[in-house]
Design an enzyme around this catalytic site. Sequence first.
Site, PDB file in Angstrom:
ATOM      1  CE  LYS A 160      48.303  40.821   2.232  1.00 43.81           C
ATOM      2  NZ  LYS A 160      49.491  40.049   1.758  1.00 43.81           N
ATOM      3  CE1 TYR A 192      44.651  39.778   2.973  1.00 47.65           C
ATOM      4  CE2 TYR A 192      43.856  41.924   2.237  1.00 47.65           C
ATOM      5  CZ  TYR A 192      44.569  40.770   2.002  1.00 47.65           C
ATOM      6  OH  TYR A 192      45.204  40.591   0.800  1.00 47.65           O
ATOM      7  CB  ILE A 230      49.853  36.414  -6.802  1.00 47.06           C
ATOM      8  CG1 ILE A 230      48.748  37.404  -7.154  1.00 47.06           C
ATOM      9  CG2 ILE A 230      51.220  37.089  -6.910  1.00 47.06           C
ATOM     10  CD1 ILE A 230      48.636  38.574  -6.186  1.00 47.06           C
TER      11      ILE A 230
END
Length: 336
Positions: A196, A192, A39
């Site tokens: 986030k 994770y 990205i």
Amino acid sequence: MSPCLDVRPNLESDFVSSRDAMVPLSGKICVVTGAADGIGKAVAIALAEAGAIVYISGPLKVEGGNETLVPCLQNTVREAEAAGGICIPVECDHTSVDDMEHLFDRVRDEKYCQLDVLVNCAFSGEPVLKEKRNEPFWQASLELWDMASQAGMRSYYIASRRAASLMVPARRGVIINVSSMSGFKALFNTAYGINKAACDRMTEDCSRELKEYGVAVLSLLPGLVKTEFLLECVNQNKLNFEEEMALSQGETPQFVAKAVLNLVTDQNIMDKTGEIYTTVDIADTFKFTDVHGIKPLHPLSLRANMLYIGKWRLAKWIPRFVMAPKSLLIANAIGP
């Protein structure tokens, strides 16, 4: 008065109003962290092609190997130049505070304290994420937490803090934090997901403090993204059938980059500050598609969520427009 304002040259401060302009970001300075691949790389190239000077961070080059096969900033620079843009590579270990500080020191010193856009994309654990996907948190090494928090969440915080120090005196700027569905539901692993979710909370809290200074802060939530790493996993038969089915309905890094470009050129960006937006929502608002005219699945759709948990037989019968019930998601507010 800020010392930055004393040395700032007379640069145009407003984004170009015409969305049809060939270089809508001409004269703008951007930073994209984690721009060696995926990205971040796509976003950096898109911003550079739109006329911005883009500072990019990550591993600079590959020692003793084929840099065309391994993520490095040299590839991003080369592709940006081919598109007519300018990317300035800054070698950076995103777990190092000194390296992160050096990145923003360069922007401050070389560009008269000007910074218009920050896009936080840094993350170093994609291969480990795949390998440790189902490992219980009490059995996982603390290195997994460090990987998710230091190269990810902590680097986001450091970058946002330094970016804000440059944007606040100018009373303008956009900070975009690339988030994940893992902040809403369990997809990979606990470490994770926690980080986030923290990313989205940081967006909300930072936006509250920065709004009066004309600085917008948003979280951008892609669906499953066809990164170079995941596509290579497909080529090497490292994904199971269910994972390949889910990835086939995902989006490209270029789709995420289009979302970023439309956001940073949006003159009404302050109306969106503090919110979480999916890439598909942004595509619907600004009327763009992925490569080849494809529209990816909305990451909050029921079909996408069935694919995420391997129920592809059921997923194919579910209309694209049906959203997942709240029982499948944590009830965070998502705009628009």
